[in-house]
Design a protein around this motif. Structure first.
Motif, PDB file in Angstrom:
ATOM      1  N   ALA A 237       0.822  -1.207   0.000  1.00 31.73           N
ATOM      2  CA  ALA A 237       0.000   0.000   0.000  1.00 31.73           C
ATOM      3  C   ALA A 237       0.859   1.262   0.000  1.00 31.73           C
ATOM      4  CB  ALA A 237      -0.937   0.001   1.208  1.00 31.73           C
ATOM      5  N   ASP A 238       1.956   1.248   0.751  1.00 34.24           N
ATOM      6  CA  ASP A 238       2.848   2.415   0.761  1.00 34.24           C
ATOM      7  C   ASP A 238       3.467   2.635  -0.606  1.00 34.24           C
ATOM      8  OD1 ASP A 238       2.411   3.023   3.439  1.00 34.24           O
ATOM      9  OD2 ASP A 238       4.088   1.788   4.134  1.00 34.24           O
ATOM     10  N   PHE A 239       3.965   1.584  -1.222  1.00 39.82           N
ATOM     11  CA  PHE A 239       4.682   1.702  -2.490  1.00 39.82           C
ATOM     12  C   PHE A 239       3.745   2.073  -3.637  1.00 39.82           C
ATOM     13  CE2 PHE A 239       6.640  -0.460  -6.290  1.00 39.82           C
ATOM     14  CZ  PHE A 239       7.710   0.421  -6.431  1.00 39.82           C
ATOM     15  N   THR A 240       2.531   1.547  -3.645  1.00 36.40           N
ATOM     16  CA  THR A 240       1.639   1.758  -4.781  1.00 36.40           C
ATOM     17  C   THR A 240       0.615   2.865  -4.567  1.00 36.40           C
ATOM     18  OG1 THR A 240       0.085   0.072  -3.993  1.00 36.40           O
ATOM     19  CG2 THR A 240       1.828  -0.653  -5.498  1.00 36.40           C
ATOM     20  N   SER A 241       0.640   3.520  -3.412  1.00 33.19           N
ATOM     21  CA  SER A 241      -0.315   4.603  -3.200  1.00 33.19           C
ATOM     22  C   SER A 241       0.188   5.649  -2.209  1.00 33.19           C
ATOM     23  CB  SER A 241      -1.657   4.039  -2.712  1.00 33.19           C
ATOM     24  OG  SER A 241      -2.603   5.072  -2.574  1.00 33.19           O
ATOM     25  N   ASN A 242       0.423   5.253  -0.970  1.00 35.45           N
ATOM     26  CA  ASN A 242       0.605   6.219   0.118  1.00 35.45           C
ATOM     27  C   ASN A 242       1.799   7.150  -0.081  1.00 35.45           C
ATOM     28  OD1 ASN A 242      -1.566   4.893   1.281  1.00 35.45           O
ATOM     29  ND2 ASN A 242      -0.285   3.665   2.650  1.00 35.45           N
ATOM     30  N   PHE A 243       2.969   6.576  -0.394  1.00 35.48           N
ATOM     31  CA  PHE A 243       4.180   7.403  -0.456  1.00 35.48           C
ATOM     32  C   PHE A 243       4.155   8.370  -1.642  1.00 35.48           C
ATOM     33  CE2 PHE A 243       6.998   4.099   1.944  1.00 35.48           C
ATOM     34  CZ  PHE A 243       6.335   4.418   3.123  1.00 35.48           C
ATOM     35  N   GLY A 244       3.714   7.900  -2.788  1.00 33.36           N
ATOM     36  CA  GLY A 244       3.643   8.784  -3.953  1.00 33.36           C
ATOM     37  C   GLY A 244       2.640   9.902  -3.753  1.00 33.36           C
ATOM     38  N   ARG A 245       1.490   9.548  -3.218  1.00 34.58           N
ATOM     39  CA  ARG A 245       0.473  10.575  -2.962  1.00 34.58           C
ATOM     40  C   ARG A 245       0.974  11.610  -1.960  1.00 34.58           C
ATOM     41  NH1 ARG A 245      -4.617   9.938  -4.727  1.00 34.58           N
ATOM     42  NH2 ARG A 245      -5.203   7.995  -5.785  1.00 34.58           N
ATOM     43  N   GLU A 246       1.715  11.154  -0.960  1.00 29.64           N
ATOM     44  CA  GLU A 246       2.250  12.095   0.027  1.00 29.64           C
ATOM     45  C   GLU A 246       3.237  13.052  -0.609  1.00 29.64           C
ATOM     46  OE1 GLU A 246       4.924  11.993   4.131  1.00 29.64           O
ATOM     47  OE2 GLU A 246       3.625  10.281   3.656  1.00 29.64           O
ATOM     48  N   PHE A 247       4.126  12.545  -1.461  1.00 29.38           N
ATOM     49  CA  PHE A 247       5.110  13.417  -2.090  1.00 29.38           C
ATOM     50  C   PHE A 247       4.432  14.430  -3.008  1.00 29.38           C
ATOM     51  CE2 PHE A 247       8.037  14.649  -5.458  1.00 29.38           C
ATOM     52  CZ  PHE A 247       9.131  15.080  -4.722  1.00 29.38           C
ATOM     53  N   TYR A 248       3.466  13.984  -3.779  1.00 27.40           N
ATOM     54  CA  TYR A 248       2.790  14.869  -4.729  1.00 27.40           C
ATOM     55  C   TYR A 248       1.678  15.699  -4.086  1.00 27.40           C
ATOM     56  CZ  TYR A 248       5.108  13.221  -8.951  1.00 27.40           C
ATOM     57  OH  TYR A 248       6.048  12.950  -9.933  1.00 27.40           O
ATOM     58  N   LYS A 249       1.427  15.461  -2.789  1.00 27.32           N
ATOM     59  CA  LYS A 249       0.411  16.195  -2.041  1.00 27.32           C
ATOM     60  C   LYS A 249      -0.980  15.996  -2.653  1.00 27.32           C
ATOM     61  CE  LYS A 249       3.885  19.600  -0.640  1.00 27.32           C
ATOM     62  NZ  LYS A 249       4.289  21.038  -0.573  1.00 27.32           N
ATOM     63  N   ILE A 250      -1.259  14.726  -2.974  1.00 28.43           N
ATOM     64  CA  ILE A 250      -2.549  14.348  -3.545  1.00 28.43           C
ATOM     65  C   ILE A 250      -3.107  13.194  -2.720  1.00 28.43           C
ATOM     66  CG2 ILE A 250      -3.769  13.659  -5.648  1.00 28.43           C
ATOM     67  CD1 ILE A 250      -1.318  14.625  -7.217  1.00 28.43           C
TER      68      ILE A 250
END
Length: 358
Positions: free
Chosen positions: A297-310
């Motif tokens: 979940a972190d790799f495919t959603s949480n971390f990317g969304r956090e970086f992009y602020k989405i």
């Protein structure tokens, strides 16, 4: 090395692919629905069409076509522009309202449709400063062109690019930068050494492949090429560690099957690996194989969304994947006279999407 048992189910909220190629025309009509088929609800779309996406209006029109092609799904498309002289600092303030989130840099000639890529970053000083102010991300294809007089080729082009990354981060400390599709231990270490404004995407196929897998196998050939076993291990360990700087960008890059399978005496096969239609189950299979399924979940959603602020909304879709005995990857997909072959066609993986809570 797997830590999951058959029957285990994992839930991922609104999976997000932060690097995908959706092409244009009939090929785009075929592959755009595959984002949702592969379990994803956000696609960060690359701009290297012919001609490349270099204006706000072009991005708006391209997004409209993608929304038309996505069918009944509610996949969200985030748009990017192609770094070129056509981009003006005065326009940056209007990009977010138009759905443009980033600018993609392609060094000239290093990958598909990069003939109009850049040769120097110096002339973009004012543009990058405006991007810092307005929160636009710089996405870097992290290679330099091959130059045999300097002993540079596809195997070390990424490592030779890393001083450029360091210079950019030092010069623009507030500019959010993503080193795209890292393939080497050196790239992983370079990103770790940068501040929180620098992140890195990792593809599914680079978690599986090494140089032996694409030498002589055109359907595993992509740019940047997969490297050595130690490099693959470094990518895996970056994910397993839970470092928020590293998240999924599939670099799923469809080409008509004939252009992938055919090389001539004067031209090589197309560069690109196509993973979109099997992406979430494939990533689960690969993470499970090296003991990192708990990071799905972190790799495919949480971390990317956090970086992009989405961040995902509270009512965002939740995709459930389950570990099963075997699922065969479809051999090919065809429509409108176009045919594409997915990564690991006819092979078996052990995870599948079993439910979506929308």
């Amino acid at each position: 090395m797997s830590t999951a048992n058959y029957g285990d189910v994992i839930e991922v909220t609104a999976p997000a692919d932060f690097h995908v190629h959706l092409r244009d025309g009939e090929l785009s009509k075929l592959v755009t629905p595959h984002v949702h088929k592969g379990g994803f609800y956000l696609a960060y779309v690359m701009p290297n069409l012919v001609p490349p996406i270099t204006t706000t209006q072009m991005a708006i029109e391209y997004k409209k076509r993608l929304k038309d092609y996505r069918g009944s799904s509610n996949v969200e498309f985030l748009m990017t522009l192609y770094l070129s002289d056509a981009l003006h600092p005065s326009d940056v303030k209007n990009w977010k309202a138009a759905g443009i989130v980033g600018v993609k840099s392609y060094p000239r000639g290093v990958t598909t449709n990069s003939d109009e890529g850049i040769e120097s970053y110096d002339k973009y000083d004012d543009l990058f400063k405006a991007m810092e102010v307005h929160g636009i991300v710089l996405n870097l294809h992290g290679e330099i062109p091959s130059d045999h007089s300097k002993n540079i080729c596809v195997l070390n082009a990424e490592e030779r690019f890393l001083p450029v990354l360091a210079n950019l981060t030092n010069k623009y400390p507030k500019l959010r930068i993503v080193l795209e599709h890292a393939t080497t231990a050196a790239a992983v270490n370079a990103v770790k050494a940068c501040g929180d404004n620098v992140a890195c995407t990792i593809t599914a196929h680079h978690l599986a492949l090494t140089v032996d897998d694409w030498a002589g196998q055109s359907f595993h050939f992509c740019k940047p090429v997969a490297k050595f076993p130690d490099d693959r291990r470094a990518l895996q360990e970056a994910i397993k560690s839970g470092n928020k700087k590293f998240f999924l960008g599939s670099d799923s890059a469809p080409h008509p099957s004939l252009s992938k399978s055919t090389a001539t005496a004067t031209s090589g096969c197309a560069a690109g690996v196509y993973t979109s239609p099997i992406l979430l189950p494939l990533v689960a299979h690969l993470l499970d194989s090296f003991g990192a399924i708990d990071r799905l979940a972190d790799f495919t959603s949480n971390f990317g969304r956090e970086f992009y602020k989405i961040p995902a909304n509270s009512d965002a879709p939740k995709v459930l994947v389950k570990k099963v005995q075997v699922v065969s990857v479809q051999a090919e997909y065809s429509s409108g006279g176009k045919t594409v072959v997915p990564f690991w066609a006819n092979r078996q993986i052990e995870w599948q999407i079993v439910n979506v809570k929308e």
